[in-house]
Design an enzyme around this catalytic site. Structure first.
Site, PDB file in Angstrom:
ATOM      1  N   CYS A   2       0.877  -1.180  -0.054  1.00  0.00           N
ATOM      2  CA  CYS A   2      -0.166  -0.003  -0.061  1.00  0.00           C
ATOM      3  C   CYS A   2       0.766   1.312   0.007  1.00  0.00           C
ATOM      4  O   CYS A   2       2.162   1.007   0.166  1.00  0.00           O
ATOM      5  CB  CYS A   2      -0.986   0.118   1.095  1.00  0.00           C
ATOM      6  SG  CYS A   2      -1.755  -1.539   1.503  1.00  0.00           S
ATOM      7  N   GLU A   3       0.259   2.265  -0.218  1.00  0.00           N
ATOM      8  CA  GLU A   3       0.913   3.622   0.017  1.00  0.00           C
ATOM      9  C   GLU A   3       0.379   4.444   0.709  1.00  0.00           C
ATOM     10  O   GLU A   3      -1.037   4.598   0.773  1.00  0.00           O
ATOM     11  CB  GLU A   3       1.525   4.114  -1.262  1.00  0.00           C
ATOM     12  CG  GLU A   3       2.464   3.310  -2.232  1.00  0.00           C
ATOM     13  CD  GLU A   3       3.058   4.108  -3.385  1.00  0.00           C
ATOM     14  OE1 GLU A   3       3.409   5.351  -3.171  1.00  0.00           O
ATOM     15  OE2 GLU A   3       3.422   3.592  -4.238  1.00  0.00           O
TER      16      GLU A   3
END
Lengths: 256, 256
Positions: A2-3
Protein backbone atom coordinates in the site's frame (compact mmCIF):
# COMPACT_ATOMS: atom_id res chain seq x y z
CA UNK A 1 2.34 -2.81 -0.96
CA UNK A 2 0.00 0.00 0.00
CA UNK A 3 1.06 3.62 -0.02
CA UNK A 4 0.56 6.36 2.53
CA UNK A 5 0.18 10.12 2.15
CA UNK A 6 -0.08 12.68 4.92
CA UNK A 7 0.01 16.44 5.26
CA UNK A 8 0.57 18.80 8.17
CA UNK A 9 0.35 22.55 7.58
CA UNK A 10 0.19 25.78 9.59
CA UNK A 11 -2.65 27.11 7.45
CA UNK A 12 -5.54 25.33 5.71
CA UNK A 13 -3.95 24.02 2.51
CA UNK A 14 -5.31 21.89 -0.30
CA UNK A 15 -3.57 18.63 -1.13
CA UNK A 16 -4.80 18.31 -4.72
CA UNK A 17 -1.29 18.21 -6.17
CA UNK A 18 0.00 15.35 -3.98
CA UNK A 19 -3.32 13.50 -4.03
CA UNK A 20 -3.33 13.58 -7.83
CA UNK A 21 0.09 11.94 -7.83
CA UNK A 22 -1.00 9.30 -5.34
CA UNK A 23 -4.17 8.41 -7.26
CA UNK A 24 -2.10 7.54 -10.35
CA UNK A 25 -0.43 4.87 -8.26
CA UNK A 26 -3.86 3.40 -7.47
CA UNK A 27 -4.25 1.39 -10.67
CA UNK A 28 -2.31 3.39 -13.26
CA UNK A 29 1.38 3.94 -12.46
CA UNK A 30 1.19 1.65 -9.42
CA UNK A 31 -0.59 -1.56 -8.42
CA UNK A 32 -2.60 -0.24 -5.44
CA UNK A 33 -5.99 -0.71 -7.04
CA UNK A 34 -7.88 -2.23 -4.08
CA UNK A 35 -9.32 0.95 -2.69
CA UNK A 36 -8.31 4.37 -1.51
CA UNK A 37 -9.36 6.83 1.15
CA UNK A 38 -8.59 10.32 2.41
CA UNK A 39 -9.55 12.12 5.62
CA UNK A 40 -9.40 15.91 5.95
CA UNK A 41 -9.63 17.54 9.36
CA UNK A 42 -11.50 20.81 9.64
CA UNK A 43 -11.26 21.97 13.24
CA UNK A 44 -12.15 18.90 15.29
CA UNK A 45 -14.37 17.59 12.50
CA UNK A 46 -13.50 15.20 9.70
CA UNK A 47 -14.49 14.92 6.08
CA UNK A 48 -13.54 11.65 4.46
CA UNK A 49 -13.86 10.12 1.03
CA UNK A 50 -13.21 6.51 0.14
CA UNK A 51 -13.87 3.80 -2.40
CA UNK A 52 -13.02 0.11 -2.65
CA UNK A 53 -12.29 0.74 -6.37
CA UNK A 54 -9.04 1.94 -8.00
CA UNK A 55 -8.37 5.63 -7.33
CA UNK A 56 -7.32 6.28 -10.94
CA UNK A 57 -10.88 5.71 -12.21
CA UNK A 58 -12.95 6.62 -9.12
CA UNK A 59 -15.50 9.39 -9.63
CA UNK A 60 -15.23 10.37 -5.98
CA UNK A 61 -11.43 10.59 -6.25
CA UNK A 62 -11.96 12.77 -9.31
CA UNK A 63 -14.11 15.13 -7.23
CA UNK A 64 -11.43 15.32 -4.54
CA UNK A 65 -8.89 16.22 -7.24
CA UNK A 66 -11.08 19.02 -8.55
CA UNK A 67 -12.54 20.44 -5.37
CA UNK A 68 -9.95 22.25 -3.24
CA UNK A 69 -10.74 21.07 0.29
CA UNK A 70 -8.42 23.00 2.59
CA UNK A 71 -7.14 21.38 5.75
CA UNK A 72 -4.22 21.55 8.17
CA UNK A 73 -4.10 17.80 8.67
CA UNK A 74 -4.73 15.11 6.07
CA UNK A 75 -4.23 11.33 5.96
CA UNK A 76 -4.64 9.32 2.78
CA UNK A 77 -4.00 5.73 1.70
CA UNK A 78 -4.13 3.56 -1.39
CA UNK A 79 -4.51 -0.14 -0.91
CA UNK A 80 -3.12 -3.30 -2.39
CA UNK A 81 -5.02 -5.93 -0.47
CA UNK A 82 -3.20 -8.74 1.29
CA UNK A 83 -5.04 -9.30 4.59
CA UNK A 84 -8.81 -8.72 4.28
CA UNK A 85 -10.94 -8.72 1.14
CA UNK A 86 -11.57 -5.70 -1.05
CA UNK A 87 -14.57 -3.87 0.40
CA UNK A 88 -15.50 -0.49 1.83
CA UNK A 89 -14.99 -1.40 5.49
CA UNK A 90 -11.42 -2.50 4.74
CA UNK A 91 -10.37 0.82 3.19
CA UNK A 92 -8.06 3.08 5.17
CA UNK A 93 -7.94 5.50 6.88
CA UNK A 94 -9.82 4.21 9.93
CA UNK A 95 -11.32 6.54 12.52
CA UNK A 96 -12.25 6.16 16.18
CA UNK A 97 -13.01 8.66 18.92
CA UNK A 98 -10.74 8.96 21.95
CA UNK A 99 -10.92 11.75 24.59
CA UNK A 100 -13.52 13.56 22.51
CA UNK A 101 -11.32 13.75 19.42
CA UNK A 102 -11.41 11.77 16.20
CA UNK A 103 -8.25 9.72 15.71
CA UNK A 104 -7.41 8.70 12.17
CA UNK A 105 -5.03 5.95 11.16
CA UNK A 106 -3.56 4.46 8.01
CA UNK A 107 -1.04 1.64 7.77
CA UNK A 108 1.26 0.10 5.23
CA UNK A 109 2.62 -3.38 5.94
CA UNK A 110 1.58 -6.67 7.43
CA UNK A 111 1.59 -7.80 11.05
CA UNK A 112 1.97 -11.43 12.05
CA UNK A 113 -0.13 -12.52 14.99
CA UNK A 114 -1.66 -9.13 15.78
CA UNK A 115 -5.13 -10.69 15.92
CA UNK A 116 -4.18 -12.84 18.90
CA UNK A 117 -3.75 -9.69 21.02
CA UNK A 118 -6.83 -9.14 23.18
CA UNK A 119 -8.95 -6.06 22.52
CA UNK A 120 -10.77 -4.13 25.22
CA UNK A 121 -12.56 -0.94 24.16
CA UNK A 122 -12.25 -0.76 20.40
CA UNK A 123 -13.28 -3.47 17.93
CA UNK A 124 -12.47 -3.64 14.24
CA UNK A 125 -15.39 -3.40 11.81
CA UNK A 126 -13.52 -4.88 8.86
CA UNK A 127 -11.06 -7.78 8.67
CA UNK A 128 -7.69 -6.15 8.04
CA UNK A 129 -4.72 -6.61 10.35
CA UNK A 130 -4.32 -2.82 10.04
CA UNK A 131 -7.65 -1.90 11.61
CA UNK A 132 -7.05 -4.53 14.30
CA UNK A 133 -3.66 -2.95 15.06
CA UNK A 134 -5.29 0.50 15.24
CA UNK A 135 -7.86 -0.74 17.76
CA UNK A 136 -5.16 -2.40 19.81
CA UNK A 137 -3.00 0.74 19.71
CA UNK A 138 -5.88 2.95 20.88
CA UNK A 139 -6.66 0.42 23.60
CA UNK A 140 -3.08 0.71 24.87
CA UNK A 141 -3.24 4.52 24.82
CA UNK A 142 -6.61 4.55 26.59
CA UNK A 143 -5.48 2.11 29.24
CA UNK A 144 -2.28 4.07 29.89
CA UNK A 145 -3.97 7.50 29.78
CA UNK A 146 -7.67 7.48 30.73
CA UNK A 147 -7.30 11.24 30.32
CA UNK A 148 -4.91 12.85 27.84
CA UNK A 149 -1.47 13.58 29.32
CA UNK A 150 -0.71 17.26 29.78
CA UNK A 151 2.22 17.31 27.40
CA UNK A 152 1.72 16.02 23.86
CA UNK A 153 5.37 14.87 23.83
CA UNK A 154 4.60 12.45 26.68
CA UNK A 155 1.79 10.95 24.63
CA UNK A 156 3.77 10.60 21.42
CA UNK A 157 6.74 9.06 23.20
CA UNK A 158 4.37 6.42 24.54
CA UNK A 159 2.83 5.91 21.07
CA UNK A 160 6.33 5.46 19.64
CA UNK A 161 6.98 2.77 22.22
CA UNK A 162 3.82 0.89 21.21
CA UNK A 163 4.75 1.30 17.52
CA UNK A 164 8.15 -0.24 18.24
CA UNK A 165 6.30 -3.24 19.64
CA UNK A 166 4.07 -3.46 16.56
CA UNK A 167 7.06 -3.24 14.25
CA UNK A 168 8.41 -6.43 15.77
CA UNK A 169 5.38 -8.25 14.35
CA UNK A 170 6.16 -7.40 10.73
CA UNK A 171 6.06 -4.23 8.68
CA UNK A 172 4.50 -1.19 10.31
CA UNK A 173 4.61 2.11 8.46
CA UNK A 174 1.91 4.28 10.00
CA UNK A 175 0.23 7.68 9.91
CA UNK A 176 -1.84 8.64 12.95
CA UNK A 177 -3.53 11.92 13.86
CA UNK A 178 -5.93 13.47 16.32
CA UNK A 179 -6.41 16.40 13.95
CA UNK A 180 -3.70 18.53 15.53
CA UNK A 181 -0.59 16.38 15.48
CA UNK A 182 0.38 14.00 12.70
CA UNK A 183 2.48 11.08 13.89
CA UNK A 184 4.49 9.21 11.26
CA UNK A 185 6.19 5.94 12.15
CA UNK A 186 8.62 4.28 9.76
CA UNK A 187 9.22 0.57 9.72
CA UNK A 188 10.58 0.16 6.18
CA UNK A 189 9.57 3.05 3.95
CA UNK A 190 8.44 6.60 4.61
CA UNK A 191 9.79 9.99 3.58
CA UNK A 192 8.84 13.62 3.94
CA UNK A 193 9.45 17.11 2.71
CA UNK A 194 8.74 20.51 4.26
CA UNK A 195 7.91 23.30 1.86
CA UNK A 196 8.24 26.90 3.01
CA UNK A 197 9.40 30.25 1.64
CA UNK A 198 11.10 30.69 -0.74
CA UNK A 199 8.64 28.38 -2.54
CA UNK A 200 9.57 26.92 -5.89
CA UNK A 201 8.09 24.73 -8.58
CA UNK A 202 7.45 21.02 -8.14
CA UNK A 203 6.54 18.39 -10.70
CA UNK A 204 4.83 15.07 -10.08
CA UNK A 205 6.59 11.80 -10.81
CA UNK A 206 3.39 10.01 -11.77
CA UNK A 207 1.56 12.55 -13.88
CA UNK A 208 2.43 15.42 -16.15
CA UNK A 209 1.55 18.01 -13.54
CA UNK A 210 3.69 20.89 -12.31
CA UNK A 211 2.78 23.44 -9.67
CA UNK A 212 4.41 26.73 -8.79
CA UNK A 213 3.93 26.82 -5.03
CA UNK A 214 5.08 30.43 -5.02
CA UNK A 215 1.76 31.33 -6.70
CA UNK A 216 -0.32 29.21 -4.31
CA UNK A 217 1.08 30.24 -0.94
CA UNK A 218 1.90 33.12 1.35
CA UNK A 219 5.44 33.65 2.73
CA UNK A 220 4.41 32.37 6.17
CA UNK A 221 3.07 29.00 5.01
CA UNK A 222 4.75 25.84 6.23
CA UNK A 223 3.52 22.63 4.65
CA UNK A 224 4.94 19.18 5.27
CA UNK A 225 4.01 16.22 3.08
CA UNK A 226 4.74 12.64 4.10
CA UNK A 227 4.62 9.77 1.62
CA UNK A 228 5.72 6.17 1.18
CA UNK A 229 7.77 7.22 -1.84
CA UNK A 230 8.64 10.71 -3.08
CA UNK A 231 5.79 12.17 -5.13
CA UNK A 232 7.90 14.71 -6.99
CA UNK A 233 11.02 14.27 -9.10
CA UNK A 234 12.72 17.64 -8.65
CA UNK A 235 12.81 18.01 -4.87
CA UNK A 236 14.78 16.39 -2.09
CA UNK A 237 12.68 14.24 0.24
CA UNK A 238 14.04 13.13 3.61
CA UNK A 239 14.04 9.38 4.03
CA UNK A 240 13.06 8.07 7.46
CA UNK A 241 14.94 5.25 9.17
CA UNK A 242 13.50 1.99 10.47
CA UNK A 243 12.06 2.62 13.93
CA UNK A 244 12.03 6.38 13.49
CA UNK A 245 9.01 8.47 14.42
CA UNK A 246 8.33 12.04 13.36
CA UNK A 247 5.46 14.05 14.76
CA UNK A 248 4.38 17.16 12.89
CA UNK A 249 2.32 20.00 14.30
CA UNK A 250 1.39 22.80 11.94
CA UNK A 251 3.98 21.56 9.48
CA UNK A 252 6.91 21.52 11.89
CA UNK A 253 8.55 18.64 13.71
CA UNK A 254 7.98 18.15 17.39
CA UNK A 255 11.06 17.26 19.46
CA UNK A 256 10.32 13.97 21.24
CA UNK B 1 -35.88 22.91 13.25
CA UNK B 2 -33.61 20.38 11.58
CA UNK B 3 -34.89 17.71 9.25
CA UNK B 4 -34.16 14.01 9.07
CA UNK B 5 -34.11 11.61 6.14
CA UNK B 6 -33.58 7.86 6.27
CA UNK B 7 -33.86 4.91 3.93
CA UNK B 8 -34.08 1.16 4.42
CA UNK B 9 -34.23 -1.12 1.37
CA UNK B 10 -33.95 -4.80 0.54
CA UNK B 11 -31.62 -4.09 -2.36
CA UNK B 12 -28.96 -1.41 -2.86
CA UNK B 13 -30.94 1.63 -3.93
CA UNK B 14 -29.94 5.19 -4.67
CA UNK B 15 -31.54 7.99 -2.69
CA UNK B 16 -30.94 10.79 -5.19
CA UNK B 17 -34.63 11.63 -5.55
CA UNK B 18 -35.33 12.06 -1.83
CA UNK B 19 -31.95 13.67 -1.14
CA UNK B 20 -32.58 16.25 -3.87
CA UNK B 21 -35.83 17.18 -2.17
CA UNK B 22 -34.15 17.44 1.23
CA UNK B 23 -31.29 19.62 -0.05
CA UNK B 24 -33.81 22.24 -1.27
CA UNK B 25 -34.91 22.59 2.33
CA UNK B 26 -31.31 23.34 3.31
CA UNK B 27 -31.34 27.03 2.41
CA UNK B 28 -33.79 27.26 -0.48
CA UNK B 29 -37.33 26.05 0.34
CA UNK B 30 -36.47 25.60 4.02
CA UNK B 31 -34.33 27.34 6.65
CA UNK B 32 -31.94 24.47 7.49
CA UNK B 33 -28.82 26.16 6.14
CA UNK B 34 -26.39 25.34 8.94
CA UNK B 35 -24.95 22.18 7.46
CA UNK B 36 -25.97 18.84 6.10
CA UNK B 37 -24.67 15.28 6.09
CA UNK B 38 -25.44 11.87 4.69
CA UNK B 39 -24.10 8.41 5.54
CA UNK B 40 -24.45 5.45 3.19
CA UNK B 41 -23.76 1.94 4.44
CA UNK B 42 -22.10 -0.48 2.04
CA UNK B 43 -21.82 -3.81 3.81
CA UNK B 44 -20.38 -2.97 7.22
CA UNK B 45 -18.57 0.05 5.79
CA UNK B 46 -19.73 3.65 5.63
CA UNK B 47 -19.34 6.42 3.12
CA UNK B 48 -20.32 9.82 4.38
CA UNK B 49 -20.48 13.31 3.00
CA UNK B 50 -21.04 16.49 4.97
CA UNK B 51 -20.62 20.24 4.95
CA UNK B 52 -21.25 23.02 7.45
CA UNK B 53 -22.64 25.07 4.52
CA UNK B 54 -26.19 25.11 3.10
CA UNK B 55 -27.01 21.96 1.13
CA UNK B 56 -28.67 23.91 -1.66
CA UNK B 57 -25.36 25.43 -2.77
CA UNK B 58 -22.84 22.81 -1.56
CA UNK B 59 -20.61 21.33 -4.27
CA UNK B 60 -20.34 18.09 -2.35
CA UNK B 61 -24.14 17.86 -2.05
CA UNK B 62 -24.28 18.44 -5.79
CA UNK B 63 -21.98 15.46 -6.34
CA UNK B 64 -24.16 13.26 -4.13
CA UNK B 65 -27.18 14.32 -6.20
CA UNK B 66 -25.45 13.36 -9.44
CA UNK B 67 -23.58 10.23 -8.44
CA UNK B 68 -25.89 7.26 -7.75
CA UNK B 69 -24.42 5.75 -4.58
CA UNK B 70 -26.46 2.62 -3.91
CA UNK B 71 -27.09 1.50 -0.37
CA UNK B 72 -29.55 -0.49 1.72
CA UNK B 73 -29.34 1.86 4.69
CA UNK B 74 -28.95 5.63 4.61
CA UNK B 75 -29.20 8.39 7.23
CA UNK B 76 -29.20 12.07 6.32
CA UNK B 77 -29.77 15.35 8.15
CA UNK B 78 -30.01 19.06 7.46
CA UNK B 79 -29.30 21.41 10.28
CA UNK B 80 -30.72 24.61 11.65
CA UNK B 81 -28.36 25.29 14.51
CA UNK B 82 -29.66 25.98 17.98
CA UNK B 83 -27.24 24.24 20.36
CA UNK B 84 -23.64 24.29 19.14
CA UNK B 85 -22.07 26.59 16.57
CA UNK B 86 -22.02 25.98 12.82
CA UNK B 87 -18.94 23.87 12.09
CA UNK B 88 -18.02 20.51 10.60
CA UNK B 89 -17.85 18.60 13.89
CA UNK B 90 -21.41 19.68 14.73
CA UNK B 91 -22.91 18.28 11.51
CA UNK B 92 -25.02 15.14 11.74
CA UNK B 93 -25.01 12.20 11.27
CA UNK B 94 -22.56 11.16 13.99
CA UNK B 95 -20.81 7.79 13.95
CA UNK B 96 -19.25 5.60 16.62
CA UNK B 97 -18.21 1.95 16.72
CA UNK B 98 -19.97 -0.52 19.02
CA UNK B 99 -19.53 -4.34 18.93
CA UNK B 100 -17.44 -4.04 15.75
CA UNK B 101 -20.14 -2.18 13.82
CA UNK B 102 -20.46 1.48 12.92
CA UNK B 103 -23.52 3.08 14.52
CA UNK B 104 -24.86 6.20 12.88
CA UNK B 105 -27.18 8.73 14.46
CA UNK B 106 -29.07 11.88 13.53
CA UNK B 107 -31.38 13.90 15.74
CA UNK B 108 -33.97 16.62 15.41
CA UNK B 109 -34.95 18.50 18.55
CA UNK B 110 -33.45 19.94 21.70
CA UNK B 111 -32.77 18.23 25.02
CA UNK B 112 -32.73 20.14 28.30
CA UNK B 113 -30.09 19.03 30.76
CA UNK B 114 -28.68 16.16 28.71
CA UNK B 115 -25.15 17.42 29.30
CA UNK B 116 -25.44 16.84 33.02
CA UNK B 117 -25.71 13.08 32.43
CA UNK B 118 -22.36 11.40 33.04
CA UNK B 119 -20.58 9.80 30.09
CA UNK B 120 -18.49 6.69 30.38
CA UNK B 121 -17.03 5.34 27.18
CA UNK B 122 -18.07 7.66 24.36
CA UNK B 123 -17.28 11.38 24.33
CA UNK B 124 -18.70 14.00 21.99
CA UNK B 125 -16.26 15.71 19.64
CA UNK B 126 -18.50 18.69 18.89
CA UNK B 127 -20.72 20.73 21.19
CA UNK B 128 -24.28 19.78 20.19
CA UNK B 129 -26.77 18.29 22.61
CA UNK B 130 -27.48 15.76 19.85
CA UNK B 131 -24.01 14.24 19.77
CA UNK B 132 -23.96 14.23 23.56
CA UNK B 133 -27.27 12.33 23.58
CA UNK B 134 -25.87 9.85 21.05
CA UNK B 135 -22.82 9.19 23.25
CA UNK B 136 -25.02 8.77 26.30
CA UNK B 137 -27.37 6.42 24.43
CA UNK B 138 -24.50 4.23 23.23
CA UNK B 139 -23.08 4.24 26.75
CA UNK B 140 -26.41 2.90 28.05
CA UNK B 141 -26.52 0.19 25.37
CA UNK B 142 -22.92 -0.81 26.02
CA UNK B 143 -23.42 -0.97 29.76
CA UNK B 144 -26.58 -3.06 29.41
CA UNK B 145 -25.17 -5.32 26.68
CA UNK B 146 -21.39 -5.71 26.73
CA UNK B 147 -22.07 -8.17 23.90
CA UNK B 148 -24.96 -7.79 21.45
CA UNK B 149 -28.14 -9.59 22.57
CA UNK B 150 -29.08 -12.60 20.47
CA UNK B 151 -32.36 -11.18 19.26
CA UNK B 152 -32.38 -7.75 17.58
CA UNK B 153 -35.89 -7.18 18.99
CA UNK B 154 -34.48 -7.33 22.53
CA UNK B 155 -31.96 -4.65 21.64
CA UNK B 156 -34.44 -2.32 19.97
CA UNK B 157 -36.93 -2.63 22.80
CA UNK B 158 -34.18 -1.50 25.14
CA UNK B 159 -33.24 1.36 22.81
CA UNK B 160 -36.89 2.43 22.70
CA UNK B 161 -36.91 2.55 26.48
CA UNK B 162 -33.84 4.81 26.53
CA UNK B 163 -35.41 6.99 23.81
CA UNK B 164 -38.52 7.38 25.96
CA UNK B 165 -36.26 8.70 28.71
CA UNK B 166 -34.58 11.14 26.31
CA UNK B 167 -37.94 12.37 25.05
CA UNK B 168 -38.77 13.52 28.55
CA UNK B 169 -35.92 16.02 28.29
CA UNK B 170 -37.34 17.85 25.30
CA UNK B 171 -37.82 17.00 21.63
CA UNK B 172 -36.22 13.81 20.42
CA UNK B 173 -36.85 12.71 16.85
CA UNK B 174 -34.09 10.26 15.97
CA UNK B 175 -32.67 8.00 13.28
CA UNK B 176 -30.19 5.33 14.41
CA UNK B 177 -28.62 2.47 12.49
CA UNK B 178 -25.96 -0.21 12.75
CA UNK B 179 -26.07 -0.65 8.97
CA UNK B 180 -28.65 -3.45 9.05
CA UNK B 181 -31.56 -2.07 11.05
CA UNK B 182 -32.80 1.49 10.90
CA UNK B 183 -34.47 2.63 14.12
CA UNK B 184 -36.76 5.66 13.90
CA UNK B 185 -38.05 7.27 17.07
CA UNK B 186 -40.73 9.96 16.95
CA UNK B 187 -41.07 12.62 19.59
CA UNK B 188 -42.98 15.26 17.63
CA UNK B 189 -42.56 14.82 13.89
CA UNK B 190 -41.56 11.88 11.69
CA UNK B 191 -43.31 10.05 8.85
CA UNK B 192 -42.56 7.26 6.44
CA UNK B 193 -43.61 5.56 3.25
CA UNK B 194 -42.87 2.09 1.88
CA UNK B 195 -42.65 1.79 -1.87
CA UNK B 196 -43.05 -1.62 -3.49
CA UNK B 197 -44.67 -3.17 -6.59
CA UNK B 198 -46.76 -1.93 -8.28
CA UNK B 199 -44.49 1.12 -8.36
CA UNK B 200 -45.88 4.43 -9.54
CA UNK B 201 -44.72 7.96 -10.17
CA UNK B 202 -43.76 10.39 -7.40
CA UNK B 203 -43.12 14.11 -7.53
CA UNK B 204 -41.10 16.18 -5.09
CA UNK B 205 -42.72 18.91 -3.04
CA UNK B 206 -39.60 21.08 -3.02
CA UNK B 207 -38.35 20.84 -6.58
CA UNK B 208 -39.79 20.30 -10.00
CA UNK B 209 -38.67 16.67 -10.12
CA UNK B 210 -40.77 13.61 -10.88
CA UNK B 211 -39.59 10.03 -10.93
CA UNK B 212 -41.27 6.93 -12.32
CA UNK B 213 -40.17 4.29 -9.82
CA UNK B 214 -41.54 1.62 -12.12
CA UNK B 215 -38.63 2.35 -14.48
CA UNK B 216 -36.06 2.37 -11.69
CA UNK B 217 -36.92 -0.79 -9.79
CA UNK B 218 -37.55 -4.52 -10.04
CA UNK B 219 -40.83 -6.08 -8.82
CA UNK B 220 -39.15 -7.47 -5.70
CA UNK B 221 -37.80 -4.16 -4.42
CA UNK B 222 -39.01 -2.84 -1.10
CA UNK B 223 -37.84 0.66 -0.19
CA UNK B 224 -38.89 2.61 2.88
CA UNK B 225 -38.14 6.30 3.21
CA UNK B 226 -38.46 8.13 6.54
CA UNK B 227 -38.54 11.93 6.76
CA UNK B 228 -39.45 14.73 9.12
CA UNK B 229 -42.05 15.94 6.63
CA UNK B 230 -43.35 14.21 3.48
CA UNK B 231 -40.99 14.77 0.56
CA UNK B 232 -43.57 14.10 -2.17
CA UNK B 233 -46.96 15.69 -2.80
CA UNK B 234 -48.79 12.83 -4.53
CA UNK B 235 -48.26 9.94 -2.10
CA UNK B 236 -49.61 9.04 1.31
CA UNK B 237 -47.02 9.14 4.06
CA UNK B 238 -47.69 7.50 7.42
CA UNK B 239 -47.37 9.91 10.32
CA UNK B 240 -45.76 8.53 13.46
CA UNK B 241 -47.09 9.25 16.92
CA UNK B 242 -45.25 10.79 19.85
CA UNK B 243 -43.30 8.06 21.61
CA UNK B 244 -43.59 5.65 18.68
CA UNK B 245 -40.60 3.70 17.38
CA UNK B 246 -40.37 1.92 14.06
CA UNK B 247 -37.44 -0.30 13.17
CA UNK B 248 -36.92 -1.18 9.52
CA UNK B 249 -34.86 -4.05 8.22
CA UNK B 250 -34.52 -4.37 4.44
CA UNK B 251 -37.42 -1.96 4.00
CA UNK B 252 -39.88 -3.79 6.24
CA UNK B 253 -40.97 -3.08 9.78
CA UNK B 254 -39.76 -5.24 12.61
CA UNK B 255 -42.38 -6.25 15.19
CA UNK B 256 -41.13 -5.07 18.59
Amino acid sequence: MCELLGMSANTPTDIIFSFTGLMQRSGKTGPNRDGWGIAFYDGKGIRDFRDPDPGCTSEIAELVQKYPIKSETVISHIRQANAGRVCLENTHPFTRELWGRYWTFAHNGQLQGIKSRPLEFYQPVGTTDSEYAFCWLLDQIRAKYPKPPKRRETLWRYIRKVCNELREMGVYNMLLSDGRDLGCYCSTKLCWITRKAPFTTASLKDADVTVDFHQETTPDDIVTVIATQPLTDNETWLTMNAGEMQVFYKGETLAL
